[in-house]
Design a protein around this motif. Structure first.
Motif, PDB file in Angstrom:
ATOM      1  N   UNK A 484       0.792  -1.233   0.000  1.00  0.00           N
ATOM      2  CA  UNK A 484       0.000   0.000   0.000  1.00  0.00           C
ATOM      3  C   UNK A 484       0.818   1.274   0.000  1.00  0.00           C
ATOM      4  N   UNK A 485       2.134   1.147   0.087  1.00  0.00           N
ATOM      5  CA  UNK A 485       2.935   2.365   0.101  1.00  0.00           C
ATOM      6  C   UNK A 485       3.850   2.450  -1.113  1.00  0.00           C
ATOM      7  N   UNK A 486       3.868   3.628  -1.707  1.00  0.00           N
ATOM      8  CA  UNK A 486       4.705   3.815  -2.880  1.00  0.00           C
ATOM      9  C   UNK A 486       6.181   3.859  -2.457  1.00  0.00           C
ATOM     10  N   UNK A 487       6.993   3.078  -3.128  1.00  0.00           N
ATOM     11  CA  UNK A 487       8.432   3.106  -2.841  1.00  0.00           C
ATOM     12  C   UNK A 487       9.070   4.066  -3.843  1.00  0.00           C
ATOM     13  N   UNK A 488       9.274   5.279  -3.382  1.00  0.00           N
ATOM     14  CA  UNK A 488       9.690   6.339  -4.294  1.00  0.00           C
ATOM     15  C   UNK A 488      11.003   6.022  -5.012  1.00  0.00           C
ATOM     16  N   UNK A 489      11.913   5.403  -4.274  1.00  0.00           N
ATOM     17  CA  UNK A 489      13.238   5.142  -4.843  1.00  0.00           C
ATOM     18  C   UNK A 489      13.175   4.182  -6.018  1.00  0.00           C
ATOM     19  N   UNK A 490      12.073   3.460  -6.154  1.00  0.00           N
ATOM     20  CA  UNK A 490      11.974   2.510  -7.268  1.00  0.00           C
ATOM     21  C   UNK A 490      11.269   3.106  -8.486  1.00  0.00           C
ATOM     22  N   UNK A 491      10.603   4.242  -8.300  1.00  0.00           N
ATOM     23  CA  UNK A 491       9.866   4.842  -9.415  1.00  0.00           C
ATOM     24  C   UNK A 491      10.813   5.096 -10.587  1.00  0.00           C
ATOM     25  N   UNK A 492      10.280   4.937 -11.797  1.00  0.00           N
ATOM     26  CA  UNK A 492      11.118   5.196 -12.965  1.00  0.00           C
ATOM     27  C   UNK A 492      10.260   5.727 -14.095  1.00  0.00           C
ATOM     28  N   UNK A 493      10.913   6.438 -15.013  1.00  0.00           N
ATOM     29  CA  UNK A 493      10.189   6.939 -16.173  1.00  0.00           C
ATOM     30  C   UNK A 493      10.456   5.971 -17.315  1.00  0.00           C
ATOM     31  N   UNK A 494       9.388   5.465 -17.921  1.00  0.00           N
ATOM     32  CA  UNK A 494       9.569   4.500 -19.011  1.00  0.00           C
ATOM     33  C   UNK A 494       8.611   4.850 -20.147  1.00  0.00           C
ATOM     34  N   UNK A 516       9.023 -12.596   3.727  1.00  0.00           N
ATOM     35  CA  UNK A 516       7.612 -12.801   4.050  1.00  0.00           C
ATOM     36  C   UNK A 516       7.311 -12.208   5.410  1.00  0.00           C
ATOM     37  N   UNK A 517       6.087 -11.766   5.568  1.00  0.00           N
ATOM     38  CA  UNK A 517       5.650 -11.190   6.831  1.00  0.00           C
ATOM     39  C   UNK A 517       4.508 -12.031   7.383  1.00  0.00           C
ATOM     40  N   UNK A 518       4.064 -11.655   8.565  1.00  0.00           N
ATOM     41  CA  UNK A 518       2.966 -12.402   9.169  1.00  0.00           C
ATOM     42  C   UNK A 518       1.651 -12.103   8.459  1.00  0.00           C
ATOM     43  N   UNK A 519       1.642 -11.015   7.690  1.00  0.00           N
ATOM     44  CA  UNK A 519       0.431 -10.668   6.956  1.00  0.00           C
ATOM     45  C   UNK A 519       0.747 -10.742   5.468  1.00  0.00           C
ATOM     46  N   UNK A 520      -0.317 -10.748   4.686  1.00  0.00           N
ATOM     47  CA  UNK A 520      -0.097 -10.820   3.245  1.00  0.00           C
ATOM     48  C   UNK A 520       0.453  -9.478   2.739  1.00  0.00           C
ATOM     49  N   UNK A 521       1.447  -9.549   1.879  1.00  0.00           N
ATOM     50  CA  UNK A 521       2.017  -8.322   1.325  1.00  0.00           C
ATOM     51  C   UNK A 521       1.691  -8.286  -0.166  1.00  0.00           C
ATOM     52  N   UNK A 522       1.111  -7.177  -0.620  1.00  0.00           N
ATOM     53  CA  UNK A 522       0.884  -7.064  -2.055  1.00  0.00           C
ATOM     54  C   UNK A 522       1.941  -6.138  -2.649  1.00  0.00           C
ATOM     55  N   UNK A 523       2.344  -6.478  -3.853  1.00  0.00           N
ATOM     56  CA  UNK A 523       3.321  -5.663  -4.578  1.00  0.00           C
ATOM     57  C   UNK A 523       2.661  -5.289  -5.890  1.00  0.00           C
ATOM     58  N   UNK A 524       2.627  -4.010  -6.175  1.00  0.00           N
ATOM     59  CA  UNK A 524       1.967  -3.585  -7.399  1.00  0.00           C
ATOM     60  C   UNK A 524       2.860  -2.653  -8.198  1.00  0.00           C
ATOM     61  N   UNK A 525       2.695  -2.737  -9.522  1.00  0.00           N
ATOM     62  CA  UNK A 525       3.298  -1.725 -10.385  1.00  0.00           C
ATOM     63  C   UNK A 525       2.143  -0.890 -10.889  1.00  0.00           C
ATOM     64  N   UNK A 570      -6.192 -10.742  10.198  1.00  0.00           N
ATOM     65  CA  UNK A 570      -5.493 -10.985   8.941  1.00  0.00           C
ATOM     66  C   UNK A 570      -5.596  -9.813   7.970  1.00  0.00           C
ATOM     67  N   UNK A 571      -6.720  -9.144   7.950  1.00  0.00           N
ATOM     68  CA  UNK A 571      -6.964  -8.097   6.956  1.00  0.00           C
ATOM     69  C   UNK A 571      -6.074  -6.874   7.170  1.00  0.00           C
ATOM     70  N   UNK A 572      -5.665  -6.721   8.394  1.00  0.00           N
ATOM     71  CA  UNK A 572      -4.881  -5.541   8.727  1.00  0.00           C
ATOM     72  C   UNK A 572      -3.579  -5.542   7.908  1.00  0.00           C
ATOM     73  N   UNK A 573      -3.261  -4.370   7.383  1.00  0.00           N
ATOM     74  CA  UNK A 573      -2.029  -4.305   6.592  1.00  0.00           C
ATOM     75  C   UNK A 573      -0.915  -3.714   7.431  1.00  0.00           C
ATOM     76  N   UNK A 574       0.164  -4.421   7.483  1.00  0.00           N
ATOM     77  CA  UNK A 574       1.287  -3.937   8.276  1.00  0.00           C
ATOM     78  C   UNK A 574       2.267  -3.177   7.411  1.00  0.00           C
ATOM     79  N   UNK A 575       3.209  -2.552   8.052  1.00  0.00           N
ATOM     80  CA  UNK A 575       4.235  -1.812   7.340  1.00  0.00           C
ATOM     81  C   UNK A 575       5.311  -2.779   6.868  1.00  0.00           C
TER      82      UNK A 575
END
Lengths: 591, 329
Positions: A484-494, A516-525, A570-575
């Motif tokens: 849920x958080x944008x990782x600014x350092x990975x942003x790129x112009x393409x 892996x974490x105790x909660x589900x982690x989603x990764x999105x582009x 489970x639904x709670x999203x961790x950092x």
């Protein structure tokens, strides 16, 4: 003046430029044998070690021929595409150039690029085949290539063994014209390089076209209009050696109390301050960075040291740009601008060697010109400043030249097409060697184009490019969102057409790298609000195989209880913190 | 007479911290030995009053072999003077391959140590380097043969799996090497990550991890080792008596900073954990906790089910209670 010869050596990396220069120094007695070390004129350790010459030191040599003494000024051209502007300025300071080609390698793209630059400057070209002593020398073939290129038979030398070097010097004296110019005219000198010294300040390297310069005189730098009093002038032997004056046609240095190297710009004209209307020499351009990337210290505590390193390097590198920035993932760092990828590599390597600071580099990008929705035109060199919506965007294109054995032609054409390239010119240099030109977006080559090219041609293809123009493009900012958080350092112009492919690839890499974490982690582009690729990292299950010894049962029990609790929420999203190593592995070697 | 307890001693010294390790350790230094011995004396005085007897003694760390043999000897002798450890069935010391010297070995024999646990972890040089181990493969062989020569008849090798860069093939190779050495006992622990470790080295692929887990069992059981705990294999009769005390929910006393213990104090089931500070340890600071029946039962389940013996269920009431708890986990 009629006995001065100003010349440079054009050669591809490894074709023996430094070795040939060493022979010149020996034959002209410029350095006595005991002062000789290999590749004397390579000034940086990095150069000597990597066996590549970024830029050799200029040197003035004396040589007796037919009863007359000649002054030979060797002015080097940096041997890499990143520095083609510097090459053109160095060549502008000469009347002739030696085109040096390795008999075992043949003509390479970069040699041709520099040859064209030399021809543009109307230089007398002396083609030479080097390394003729090697058993795998293909003298006939290379001779043929050179004849195809410039319609002339090359000289044959072995710089290592000294074969033919004396003849080469004499041929040069015969063919390269002496400089023209008038010592009585107002001063007009071309800056072809500059160097910062701790005690003397900036030492500017000049070629005088007209006039005379001596200590006490007031000079002016045309681009800035700033004036300085000359403190010292001299020649390169190759160390700096004071002299009374420098005259039209000569090559030497001027020290004039300049403190900031960015003011002594390569290509700028030095004139007499009392005659400020003296016209500039043609061809001046500001050294503009083409490639941008974030530099972050691996250890945050190294930040002050990194800052110091960049300031120090900048003293001697007018093309290096930087400004501070902060990334939540990587901490404090700098946004840096470079002439090209090699320039970036050199800076990174020098920071490591000379200052002991390891840096993390974010995905490099080019500069974009963007017309925003409110009609403003902005220049963007950092993904975080790239707007989600805009009217038009422009990206830099380059003209790329590739030389390859013909069997790799298909592979290379494929690669170039994938990188949005357009083929322009196509020519056989001999029955096995092909030369072709492409127009390509710079962004497509700054990443790993060179590596890919080498791998699809088994190392045989050579490559060079020069900036063409800005062209309209459909660029987007590709963001990566982890938990849920944008990782600014990975942003790129393409380019939009690459967004899906790159997005998918990086999301997959992140999946492998993020623990892996105790909660589900989603990764999105994502492009703006649109998700284009997604992966999930399943939550950790209890690791029953983990060791349970040493008797700290309480912790195990509490962990178990916590996990039980965690399952309920489970639904709670961790950092999720992106470990630096994961970050590195993701930005490293795209494609 | 009450059942004998297990005794654990934590030697909190290491010359080098491994990349994955979160156990408490500090760099060896004279001043720290003094603090350590000071705390140890206080602990011994405290436990003496209970009149416990011990039949297993495990000296772990840290790196017990990172301190000079003389210091090691003094520490063990202090303990021997204060606690009833004369009739030990198993006396284990953990060693690191590179820091084990001939003097250590002679001393171990003199002290009556009869079981050695070697932290081998892998038989592939790059993997050892990656884990941050300060020894090479050669060191493992050297240590092992020296111990055999000195007459040690019960040796364990610790092996690690599930870290980045390791493959099924490389784990298989390591296990084959272990089997060739033929130790009596083998622990194969899957790498876990806890806050405080230098790096998170865990392999992220659950499928591969599961296959590695199976590979351990297949290869080791084929070679005559029996799996008696999730991660522990032994030739029959060489199960670790001391570690079984943890897994079978028995009582034990832990000495040294960061060590834990579990014992019956009157009617209370007490667990304690010592501080992780050398200075505070010298003052014997520790945390206590009394187990509730629910907590005890949870432990009973998650500990005993680690072993091949499992939980013995007597009576309907216990069975029901267990079932409820199992569903809850």
């Amino acid at each position: 003046m009629k006995n001065i010869r100003n010349f440079s050596i054009i050669a591809h990396i490894d074709h023996g430029k430094s070795t040939l220069a060493d022979r010149f120094l020996e034959i002209t007695d410029t350095l006595r044998a005991r002062d000789m070390k290999e590749q004397v004129l390579d000034s940086m350790d990095l150069e000597r070690e990597k066996g590549i010459t970024i830029k050799m030191h200029p040197v003035r040599m004396r040589y007796k021929y037919n009863g007359e003494e000649y002054i030979l000024n060797l002015i080097d051209t940096p041997g890499h595409v990143d520095f083609s502007y510097e090459v053109s300025r160095s060549l502008a300071a000469c009347e002739g150039a030696i085109l040096l080609v390795d008999a075992t390698q043949g003509v390479e793209a970069q040699t041709i690029a520099n040859l064209y630059l030399a021809l543009e400057q109307n230089l007398e070209i002396i083609p030479v085949i080097n390394k003729i002593d090697l058993p795998n020398a293909q003298i006939g073939k290379v001779e043929h290539q050179i004849e195809e290129l410039i319609g002339e038979k090359p000289l044959k030398v072995s710089a290592k063994l000294g074969w033919g070097v004396k003849e080469l010097i004499e041929e040069m004296i015969k063919r390269v014209p002496p400089p023209e110019g008038d010592p009585q005219e107002p001063l007009k000198a071309l800056i072809f390089d500059a160097n910062y010294e701790d005690y003397r300040g900036v030492v500017i390297y000049v070629r005088l076209f007209d006039g005379t310069v001596k200590p006490g005189m007031k000079i002016m730098l045309k681009s800035s209009g700033l004036s300085y009093e000359v403190m010292e002038v001299g020649y390169f032997t190759p160390e700096t050696e004071k002299t009374k004056e420098l005259k039209a046609g000569e090559v030497g240095y001027i020290i004039a109390g300049i403190k900031d190297i960015t003011l002594a710009r390569v290509g700028d004209t030095v004139v007499d301050a009392s005659k400020p209307e003296t016209p500039s020499l043609p061809g001046y351009r500001e050294a503009k960075p083409m490639v941008f990337a974030g530099f972050y210290p691996t250890l945050s505590s190294d930040y002050p040291l990194l800052e110091k390193a960049l300031y120090k390097l900048k003293l001697n590198d007018a093309a290096l740009h930087f400004q501070g920035e902060y990334s939540p993932a990587l901490g404090p760092g700098f946004r840096c601008g470079f002439l090209g990828m090699l320039h970036m590599e050199i800076v990174k390597e020098r920071i490591k060697r000379e200052f002991g600071v390891e840096v993390v580099i974010t995905t490099p990008n080019v500069e974009y010109k963007v017309k925003t929705k409110d009609g403003k035109e902005i220049v963007v060199d950092s993904p975080k400043e790239f707007p989600d919506h805009y009217l038009e965007a422009y990206e830099p294109y380059v003209l790329a030249e590739i030389i390859t054995p013909k069997e790799f032609l298909g592979n290379i054409q494929q690669l170039v097409m994938k990188r949005r390239g357009i083929q322009r010119k196509f020519q056989f240099l001999d029955e096995n060697t092909v030369y072709f030109e492409f127009e390509l977006p710079l962004q497509e080559i700054i990443f790993d184009f060179y590596d890919r090219l080498k791998s699809v041609s088994r190392g045989y293809a050579s490559f060079d490019y020069e900036f063409l123009e800005f062209r309209k493009t459909d660029a987007v900012r590709l963001d990566f969102i982890v938990a849920g958080e944008r990782v600014e350092a990975l942003s790129m112009i393409v380019h939009r057409s690459n967004a899906y492919r790159i997005g998918r690839k990086i999301v997959e890499k992140l999946k492998r790298e993020i623990p892996r974490h105790l909660f589900e982690v989603t990764i999105q582009a994502a492009i703006g609000n649109k998700i284009i690729a997604k992966e999930r990292i399943a939550p950790l299950r209890k690791d029953v195989t983990a060791k349970c010894y040493g008797g700290d049962i309480t912790r195990k029990r509490k962990l178990l209880e916590k996990q039980k609790e965690g399952k309920r929420r489970m639904k709670k999203i961790g950092r999720v913190e992106l470990p630096q190593e994961a970050f590195l592995n993701v930005v490293r070697a795209e494609d | 007479m009450r059942k004998p307890l297990g005794l654990y001693l934590h030697i909190p010294f290491c010359n080098q911290k491994c990349n994955y390790c979160t156990f408490f350790s500090v760099t060896p230094a004279e001043e720290l030995y003094n603090l350590y011995v000071k705390g140890l004396r206080r602990e011994l005085k405290f436990f003496k009053q209970f009149g416990f007897t011990f039949d297993t003694f495990f000296v772990g760390g840290g790196t017990p072999t990172s301190i000079p043999p003389k210091v090691f000897e003094d520490i063990i002798k202090i303990i021997m003077e204060e606690l009833a450890i004369e009739s030990l069935k198993e006396f284990t010391v953990e060693v690191n391959p590179e820091s084990l010297t001939d003097d250590h070995i002679v001393l171990f024999k003199d002290l009556g140590i009869n079981r050695i646990s070697i932290g081998a972890q892998s038989f592939i040089e790059e993997e050892l380097r990656f884990l941050g181990r300060s020894h090479g493969v050669k060191d493992i062989h050297k240590a092992y043969y020296k111990l055999r020569e000195a007459g040690f008849k019960n040796i364990n090798l610790d092996i690690m799996f599930g870290f980045k860069g390791q493959s099924l093939k490389s784990l298989g190779y390591t296990l084959e090497q272990v089997i060739q050495l033929a130790p009596e006992h083998i622990s194969t622990y899957s790498l876990s990550y806890e806050k405080g470790a230098i790096k998170d080295l865990r392999l992220n692929d659950e499928q591969v991890l599961a296959s590695m887990f199976t590979l351990n069992k297949t290869l080791l059981e084929n070679s005559g080792y029996l799996r008696y705990e999730i991660s522990n294999y032994a030739k029959p009769g060489f199960e670790s008596l001391h570690n079984l005390k943890y897994w079978m929910h028995n009582f034990y006393i832990g000495l040294g900073p960061s060590a834990s213990g579990y014992y019956l104090n009157g009617k209370d089931l007490l667990r304690y954990k010592n501080t992780r500070s050398m200075v505070k340890y010298a003052k014997m600071e520790r945390e206590y906790e009394t187990l509730s029946p629910e907590e005890w039962l949870l432990e009973e389940i998650f500990l005993k089910t680690r072993t091949k013996w499992g939980i013995e269920v007597k009576g309907e009431r216990i069975r029901k209670k267990l079932k409820r708890n199992l569903e809850n986990i």
